[in-house]
Design an enzyme around this catalytic site. Structure first.
Site, PDB file in Angstrom:
ATOM      1  N   HIS A   1     -78.782 -67.534 -74.537  1.00 56.87           N
ATOM      2  CA  HIS A   1     -80.096 -67.336 -73.903  1.00 56.87           C
ATOM      3  C   HIS A   1     -80.898 -66.422 -74.807  1.00 56.87           C
ATOM      4  CE1 HIS A   1     -83.161 -66.244 -70.942  1.00 56.87           C
ATOM      5  NE2 HIS A   1     -83.025 -65.015 -71.408  1.00 56.87           N
TER       6      HIS A   1
ATOM      7  N   LYS B   1     -73.457 -66.782 -73.803  1.00 62.94           N
ATOM      8  CA  LYS B   1     -73.098 -67.156 -72.428  1.00 62.94           C
ATOM      9  C   LYS B   1     -71.578 -67.404 -72.259  1.00 62.94           C
ATOM     10  CE  LYS B   1     -77.565 -69.230 -71.234  1.00 62.94           C
ATOM     11  NZ  LYS B   1     -78.200 -70.383 -70.540  1.00 62.94           N
TER      12      LYS B   1
ATOM     13  N   ASN C   1     -75.177 -73.959 -72.475  1.00 69.05           N
ATOM     14  CA  ASN C   1     -75.902 -74.096 -73.743  1.00 69.05           C
ATOM     15  C   ASN C   1     -75.718 -72.877 -74.656  1.00 69.05           C
ATOM     16  OD1 ASN C   1     -77.526 -72.405 -72.288  1.00 69.05           O
ATOM     17  ND2 ASN C   1     -79.417 -73.572 -72.570  1.00 69.05           N
TER      18      ASN C   1
ATOM     19  N   TYR D   1     -82.338 -63.975 -63.392  1.00 76.73           N
ATOM     20  CA  TYR D   1     -82.982 -65.306 -63.483  1.00 76.73           C
ATOM     21  C   TYR D   1     -84.005 -65.529 -62.368  1.00 76.73           C
ATOM     22  CZ  TYR D   1     -80.099 -67.493 -67.197  1.00 76.73           C
ATOM     23  OH  TYR D   1     -79.514 -67.874 -68.391  1.00 76.73           O
TER      24      TYR D   1
ATOM     25  N   GLU E   1     -86.310 -58.041 -69.957  1.00 81.30           N
ATOM     26  CA  GLU E   1     -84.895 -58.427 -70.025  1.00 81.30           C
ATOM     27  C   GLU E   1     -84.050 -57.365 -70.737  1.00 81.30           C
ATOM     28  OE1 GLU E   1     -84.747 -62.424 -71.660  1.00 81.30           O
ATOM     29  OE2 GLU E   1     -85.550 -63.281 -69.812  1.00 81.30           O
TER      30      GLU E   1
HETATM   31  P1  CMP Z   1     -81.768 -70.248 -70.435  1.00 82.31           P
HETATM   32  O1  CMP Z   1     -82.551 -70.142 -71.690  1.00 82.31           O
HETATM   33  O2  CMP Z   1     -80.682 -69.267 -70.213  1.00 82.31           O
HETATM   34  O3  CMP Z   1     -82.784 -70.150 -69.181  1.00 82.31           O
HETATM   35  C1  CMP Z   1     -82.532 -70.768 -67.948  1.00 82.31           C
HETATM   36  C2  CMP Z   1     -81.376 -71.704 -67.993  1.00 82.31           C
HETATM   37  O4  CMP Z   1     -81.318 -72.666 -66.968  1.00 82.31           O
HETATM   38  C3  CMP Z   1     -81.434 -72.537 -69.251  1.00 82.31           C
HETATM   39  O5  CMP Z   1     -81.146 -71.725 -70.365  1.00 82.31           O
HETATM   40  C4  CMP Z   1     -80.417 -73.635 -68.959  1.00 82.31           C
HETATM   41  O6  CMP Z   1     -79.106 -73.291 -69.350  1.00 82.31           O
HETATM   42  C5  CMP Z   1     -80.443 -73.708 -67.417  1.00 82.31           C
HETATM   43  N1  CMP Z   1     -80.920 -74.985 -66.897  1.00 82.31           N
HETATM   44  C6  CMP Z   1     -80.211 -75.819 -66.123  1.00 82.31           C
HETATM   45  N2  CMP Z   1     -80.926 -76.907 -65.801  1.00 82.31           N
HETATM   46  C7  CMP Z   1     -82.121 -76.771 -66.395  1.00 82.31           C
HETATM   47  C8  CMP Z   1     -83.302 -77.588 -66.450  1.00 82.31           C
HETATM   48  N3  CMP Z   1     -83.377 -78.765 -65.822  1.00 82.31           N
HETATM   49  N4  CMP Z   1     -84.353 -77.131 -67.181  1.00 82.31           N
HETATM   50  C9  CMP Z   1     -84.286 -75.931 -67.815  1.00 82.31           C
HETATM   51  N5  CMP Z   1     -83.192 -75.113 -67.798  1.00 82.31           N
HETATM   52  C10 CMP Z   1     -82.120 -75.537 -67.103  1.00 82.31           C
END
Ligand code: CMP
Length: 136
Positions: free
Chosen positions: A118, A12, A115, A52, A129
């Site tokens: 993904h 990311k 984070n 998303y 995806e």
């Molecule tokens: P990712 O695995 O990319 O999938 C969706 C993303 O939403 C997740 O990682 C997080 O970075 C983001 N996100 C932000 N807020 C939340 C939340 N409360 N719960 C889950 N995902 C979140």
């Protein structure tokens, strides 16, 4: 019995911005993943919304799409035995605060949004995806 799978991984914007992509790619290789395809791209907000769309009813959807389109990302096709599950293990919990020691999100993640990585959450979503980023 072999169970070779392919899954999508995204490094990311927060990790690319800190120039961590080579280090993170090496972590995948160390865990037996083969990087079959790879490209560095900067996607539009519209594409982030499409990617998303399963989250489109969530309160964090708009910020999430702004974020994924905020800077370059590295998308990869990863392959190994049980790739979907093994990638999720290596990434750790969504929120770096909850992620186990040694996982990518624990090591590199900054917040639940930033984070660092993904990964597809099921084989079915991996196919969808991977098609999204690599079809044609
Ligand atoms: P990712 O695995 O990319 O999938 C969706 C993303 O939403 C997740 O990682 C997080 O970075 C983001 N996100 C932000 N807020 C939340 C939340 N409360 N719960 C889950 N995902 C979140």
């Amino acid at each position: 019995m072999s169970n070779i799978e392919q899954t999508l991984s995204i490094i990311k914007p927060d990790a690319v911005e800190r120039n961590l992509q080579d280090q993170i790619k090496q972590e995948f290789i160390n865990k037996g993943f083969e990087i079959i395809k790879e490209k560095k791209i900067h996607i539009s907000k519209e594409d982030a919304e499409k990617f998303y769309k399963v989250h489109n009813s969530k309160p964090f959807y708009n910020d999430l799409c702004d974020y994924l389109s905020s800077g370059p990302i590295v998308v990869m096709t990863l392959q190994r035995e049980s790739a979907v599950m093994e990638n999720r293990k290596l990434m750790g919990a969504t929120n770096p605060i909850d992620a186990e020691e040694g996982t990518l999100r624990k090591k590199y993640g900054i917040s639940i949004d930033k984070n660092s990585v993904h990964g597809s959450d099921s084989l079915e979503n991996a196919r969808i995806e991977l098609d999204f980023f690599f079809k044609n």
